[in-house]
Design an enzyme around this catalytic site. Structure first.
Site, PDB file in Angstrom:
ATOM      1  N   ALA A   6      11.882  17.003  51.362  1.00 47.92           N
ATOM      2  CA  ALA A   6      11.896  18.239  50.573  1.00 47.92           C
ATOM      3  C   ALA A   6      13.069  18.272  49.601  1.00 47.92           C
ATOM      4  O   ALA A   6      12.907  18.544  48.407  1.00 47.92           O
ATOM      5  CB  ALA A   6      11.940  19.444  51.500  1.00 47.92           C
ATOM      6  N   GLY A   7      14.271  18.021  50.109  1.00 44.53           N
ATOM      7  CA  GLY A   7      15.450  18.042  49.253  1.00 44.53           C
ATOM      8  C   GLY A   7      15.419  16.959  48.194  1.00 44.53           C
ATOM      9  O   GLY A   7      15.869  17.169  47.057  1.00 44.53           O
TER      10      GLY A   7
END
Length: 307
Positions: free
Chosen positions: A257-258
């Site tokens: 996600a990051g």
């Protein structure tokens, strides 16, 4: 063609799925096993390559082992049209490896063996100076040697290339390194390591951002998971900040996600979007990524984000 440069790690991710993550001393039977292509640097490079426009080109500098996983990665990245002339093959070293435990709620815990990533050295970076001269933005993380990160930041500044540091994994970094960063993108854990301030809400995020500004970093984006991203920009006269909410989705896997956020942020900024607009674009890309399993496998393409 606008050039973007990503420098960092590449890992073969061995993923085990559980109902809940094992506690210390606990043995659980995994419900599933799969091999995924990962590593923060590679994930961010793939994200940028998939999210870029037709007028952008993404180059990736990394170190791979002389093994089957390294060759597998090269073949996969070629399909995403990544520029790979800066990817080194390190003799007698294995490609970086990660063991990832994922729960049914989407949370994860990760252990990493650096492998060839530890051999991406400053001399490799200086050999690639032409890429810095051509790039508008450079994105880098901390899964390669710190000396390598430092020389990359220095070269980028020498060539008027905007620097983005994703300070992961969490570390207490020297101020001399931080002073070379234009945009920093820590999560809560990484912000704590850098500033000593525990980030739990917008008030504490503002305090952490102010300290990061004091190190000479003009733009701070603290990612806060489901809350969104706290954006703080220091101008000549003031600090302008706000919480930009995340998109509400059903979380399946948060592994990349990051990284998707960072790749999307760089692409959007290079296209001329404001920092606020770029964060919204990055939020949307990362929201799609967490609804899918896998690191690079789950990263969306530009057309999906534009829907």
């Amino acid at each position: 063609m606008n050039k973007l440069l990503v420098i960092g790690s590449a890992n073969a991710d061995h993923v085990l799925a559980f109902d809940c993550l094992p506690q210390a001393g606990e043995t659980l039977l995994s419900q599933d096993y799969r091999l995924e292509l990962g590593g923060k640097g590679a994930n961010q490079a793939v994200a940028a390559a998939r999210l870029k426009s037709s007028t952008q080109q993404v180059d990736f500098i990394c170190a791979l082992g002389d093994d089957g996983n390294g060759e597998l990665m090269r073949q996969a990245w070629q399909k995403d049209e990544l520029g790979l002339s800066g990817c080194y093959s390190i003799a007698k070293q294995s490609t970086g490896t990660a063991m990832i435990f994922v729960s049914s709620s989407g949370e994860n815990s990760i252990g990493v063996v650096a492998g060839a990533n530890a051999y991406l050295l400053p001399e490799h970076i200086t050999e690639q100076q032409d890429k810095f001269a051509q790039a508008n933005y450079m994105l880098i993380q901390l899964e390669t040697p710190l000396d390598t990160v430092l020389i990359a930041l220095k070269l980028a500044k020498e060539h008027d290339c905007t620097t983005i540091l994703n300070p992961a994994p969490a570390a207490n970094l020297p101020k001399a390194l931080l002073s070379l960063v234009d945009i920093i993108t820590p999560n809560e854990t990484e912000a704590l390591a850098l500033t000593g301030i525990k980030v739990i809400d917008t008030a504490s995020a503002a305090k952490a951002a102010e300290q990061l500004h004091s190190f000479g970093i003009n733009t701070v984006v603290i990612t806060l998971g489901s809350q969104g991203a706290y954006l703080s920009v220091q101008t000549a006269t003031e600090i302008v900040s706000e919480l930009i909410p995340a998109f509400a989705v059903t979380v399946v896997d948060t592994v990349a996600a990051g990284d998707t956020f960072n790749g999307g942020l760089m692409v959007a900024l290079d296209e001329g979007l404001s920092i606020r607009e770029a964060v919204i674009f990055a939020n949307k890309a990362s929201a799609i990524a967490v609804t899918r399993q896998g690191a690079q496998r789950g990263i969306p393409y530009r057309a999906e984000v534009n829907k």
